[in-house]
Design a protein around this motif. Structure first.
Motif, PDB file in Angstrom:
ATOM      1  N   GLN A  93       0.818  -1.216   0.000  1.00 22.38           N
ATOM      2  CA  GLN A  93       0.000   0.000   0.000  1.00 22.38           C
ATOM      3  C   GLN A  93       0.857   1.273   0.000  1.00 22.38           C
ATOM      4  O   GLN A  93       0.317   2.369  -0.066  1.00 22.38           O
ATOM      5  N   GLY A  94       2.185   1.120   0.149  1.00 26.78           N
ATOM      6  CA  GLY A  94       3.077   2.272   0.180  1.00 26.78           C
ATOM      7  C   GLY A  94       2.935   3.099   1.453  1.00 26.78           C
ATOM      8  O   GLY A  94       3.065   4.321   1.419  1.00 26.78           O
ATOM      9  N   LEU A  95       2.671   2.429   2.579  1.00 29.70           N
ATOM     10  CA  LEU A  95       2.413   3.116   3.836  1.00 29.70           C
ATOM     11  C   LEU A  95       3.550   2.932   4.833  1.00 29.70           C
ATOM     12  O   LEU A  95       4.145   1.855   4.920  1.00 29.70           O
ATOM     13  N   SER A  96       3.807   3.975   5.606  1.00 27.79           N
ATOM     14  CA  SER A  96       4.788   3.925   6.682  1.00 27.79           C
ATOM     15  C   SER A  96       4.075   3.608   7.999  1.00 27.79           C
ATOM     16  O   SER A  96       2.842   3.595   8.062  1.00 27.79           O
ATOM     17  N   TYR A  97       4.858   3.421   9.050  1.00 28.06           N
ATOM     18  CA  TYR A  97       4.265   3.221  10.372  1.00 28.06           C
ATOM     19  C   TYR A  97       3.509   4.476  10.813  1.00 28.06           C
ATOM     20  O   TYR A  97       2.471   4.377  11.465  1.00 28.06           O
ATOM     21  N   ALA A  98       4.033   5.649  10.454  1.00 26.33           N
ATOM     22  CA  ALA A  98       3.342   6.908  10.778  1.00 26.33           C
ATOM     23  C   ALA A  98       1.990   6.963  10.065  1.00 26.33           C
ATOM     24  O   ALA A  98       0.985   7.379  10.653  1.00 26.33           O
ATOM     25  N   ASP A  99       1.963   6.533   8.807  1.00 24.75           N
ATOM     26  CA  ASP A  99       0.701   6.483   8.060  1.00 24.75           C
ATOM     27  C   ASP A  99      -0.279   5.535   8.739  1.00 24.75           C
ATOM     28  O   ASP A  99      -1.465   5.838   8.868  1.00 24.75           O
ATOM     29  N   LEU A 100       0.231   4.386   9.171  1.00 27.24           N
ATOM     30  CA  LEU A 100      -0.626   3.408   9.832  1.00 27.24           C
ATOM     31  C   LEU A 100      -1.181   3.980  11.133  1.00 27.24           C
ATOM     32  O   LEU A 100      -2.377   3.832  11.411  1.00 27.24           O
ATOM     33  N   ALA A 101      -0.344   4.657  11.903  1.00 25.62           N
ATOM     34  CA  ALA A 101      -0.803   5.276  13.154  1.00 25.62           C
ATOM     35  C   ALA A 101      -1.925   6.263  12.877  1.00 25.62           C
ATOM     36  O   ALA A 101      -2.935   6.295  13.602  1.00 25.62           O
ATOM     37  N   GLU A 102      -1.778   7.045  11.819  1.00 25.61           N
ATOM     38  CA  GLU A 102      -2.793   8.028  11.430  1.00 25.61           C
ATOM     39  C   GLU A 102      -4.097   7.337  11.033  1.00 25.61           C
ATOM     40  O   GLU A 102      -5.190   7.744  11.445  1.00 25.61           O
ATOM     41  N   LEU A 124      -5.362  -4.151   9.312  1.00 32.43           N
ATOM     42  CA  LEU A 124      -5.837  -4.515   7.971  1.00 32.43           C
ATOM     43  C   LEU A 124      -7.017  -3.644   7.556  1.00 32.43           C
ATOM     44  O   LEU A 124      -7.100  -3.200   6.407  1.00 32.43           O
ATOM     45  N   GLU A 125      -7.924  -3.384   8.493  1.00 31.82           N
ATOM     46  CA  GLU A 125      -9.060  -2.497   8.220  1.00 31.82           C
ATOM     47  C   GLU A 125      -8.562  -1.089   7.899  1.00 31.82           C
ATOM     48  O   GLU A 125      -8.995  -0.463   6.930  1.00 31.82           O
ATOM     49  N   ALA A 126      -7.634  -0.593   8.712  1.00 32.10           N
ATOM     50  CA  ALA A 126      -7.138   0.774   8.551  1.00 32.10           C
ATOM     51  C   ALA A 126      -6.424   0.977   7.218  1.00 32.10           C
ATOM     52  O   ALA A 126      -6.521   2.050   6.625  1.00 32.10           O
ATOM     53  N   ILE A 127      -5.724  -0.045   6.742  1.00 29.46           N
ATOM     54  CA  ILE A 127      -4.985   0.127   5.485  1.00 29.46           C
ATOM     55  C   ILE A 127      -5.796  -0.291   4.262  1.00 29.46           C
ATOM     56  O   ILE A 127      -5.329  -0.172   3.139  1.00 29.46           O
ATOM     57  N   GLY A 128      -6.998  -0.766   4.511  1.00 28.60           N
ATOM     58  CA  GLY A 128      -7.881  -1.082   3.394  1.00 28.60           C
ATOM     59  C   GLY A 128      -7.682  -2.459   2.799  1.00 28.60           C
ATOM     60  O   GLY A 128      -8.132  -2.724   1.688  1.00 28.60           O
ATOM     61  N   CYS A 129      -7.027  -3.349   3.519  1.00 28.98           N
ATOM     62  CA  CYS A 129      -6.806  -4.711   3.037  1.00 28.98           C
ATOM     63  C   CYS A 129      -8.096  -5.506   3.203  1.00 28.98           C
ATOM     64  O   CYS A 129      -8.649  -5.574   4.298  1.00 28.98           O
ATOM     65  N   ARG A 130      -8.568  -6.103   2.157  1.00 22.74           N
ATOM     66  CA  ARG A 130      -9.810  -6.869   2.212  1.00 22.74           C
ATOM     67  C   ARG A 130      -9.587  -8.369   2.013  1.00 22.74           C
ATOM     68  O   ARG A 130     -10.471  -9.174   2.269  1.00 22.74           O
ATOM     69  N   THR A 131      -8.396  -8.753   1.542  1.00 26.87           N
ATOM     70  CA  THR A 131      -8.133 -10.151   1.251  1.00 26.87           C
ATOM     71  C   THR A 131      -6.703 -10.514   1.648  1.00 26.87           C
ATOM     72  O   THR A 131      -5.780  -9.749   1.371  1.00 26.87           O
ATOM     73  N   ILE A 132      -6.555 -11.657   2.296  1.00 30.11           N
ATOM     74  CA  ILE A 132      -5.233 -12.214   2.586  1.00 30.11           C
ATOM     75  C   ILE A 132      -5.205 -13.611   1.995  1.00 30.11           C
ATOM     76  O   ILE A 132      -6.098 -14.415   2.261  1.00 30.11           O
ATOM     77  N   HIS A 133      -4.210 -13.883   1.201  1.00 29.44           N
ATOM     78  CA  HIS A 133      -4.075 -15.206   0.587  1.00 29.44           C
ATOM     79  C   HIS A 133      -3.092 -16.028   1.410  1.00 29.44           C
ATOM     80  O   HIS A 133      -1.892 -15.803   1.379  1.00 29.44           O
ATOM     81  N   LEU A 134      -3.602 -16.968   2.178  1.00 29.32           N
ATOM     82  CA  LEU A 134      -2.781 -17.746   3.092  1.00 29.32           C
ATOM     83  C   LEU A 134      -1.813 -18.673   2.376  1.00 29.32           C
ATOM     84  O   LEU A 134      -0.782 -19.032   2.929  1.00 29.32           O
ATOM     85  N   GLU A 135      -2.100 -19.033   1.164  1.00 27.63           N
ATOM     86  CA  GLU A 135      -1.187 -19.921   0.437  1.00 27.63           C
ATOM     87  C   GLU A 135       0.143 -19.236   0.147  1.00 27.63           C
ATOM     88  O   GLU A 135       1.139 -19.898  -0.120  1.00 27.63           O
ATOM     89  N   ASN A 136       0.169 -17.899   0.222  1.00 25.21           N
ATOM     90  CA  ASN A 136       1.413 -17.160  -0.025  1.00 25.21           C
ATOM     91  C   ASN A 136       2.291 -17.075   1.207  1.00 25.21           C
ATOM     92  O   ASN A 136       3.391 -16.545   1.140  1.00 25.21           O
TER      93      ASN A 136
END
Length: 77
Positions: A23-32, A64-76
């Motif tokens: 997502q191109g996000l830093s820890y500061a972005d995640l905190a925000e 995951l909610e905060a960064i907009g992730c809707r899918t995780i592929h466990l096989e990866n």
């Protein structure tokens, strides 16, 4: 006891770090973004939690909610 051949901490922190990078996000972005959904924490605490890989499932889902992730592929993993 850990399952044979599995480093679960490495897998969970690697998954979250990869998603931040994707997502191109830093820890500061995640905190925000966490703050925007009502989760108050600072950049340093977030960075430390993720680097330890010992955070709760609740924290993982909040991130995951905060960064907009809707899918995780466990096989990866």
């Amino acid at each position: 006891m850990a399952a044979k051949g599995k480093d679960w901490k490495a897998k969970v922190k690697g998954t979250l770090k990869a998603e931040l990078k994707r997502q191109g996000l830093s820890y500061a972005d995640l905190a925000e973004r966490l703050s925007a959904i009502g989760v108050k924490d600072n950049e340093l605490n977030i960075k430390n939690k993720i680097n330890r890989g010992t955070f709760t499932a609740i924290f993982l889902f909040q991130c995951l909610e905060a960064i907009g992730c809707r899918t995780i592929h466990l096989e990866n993993l």
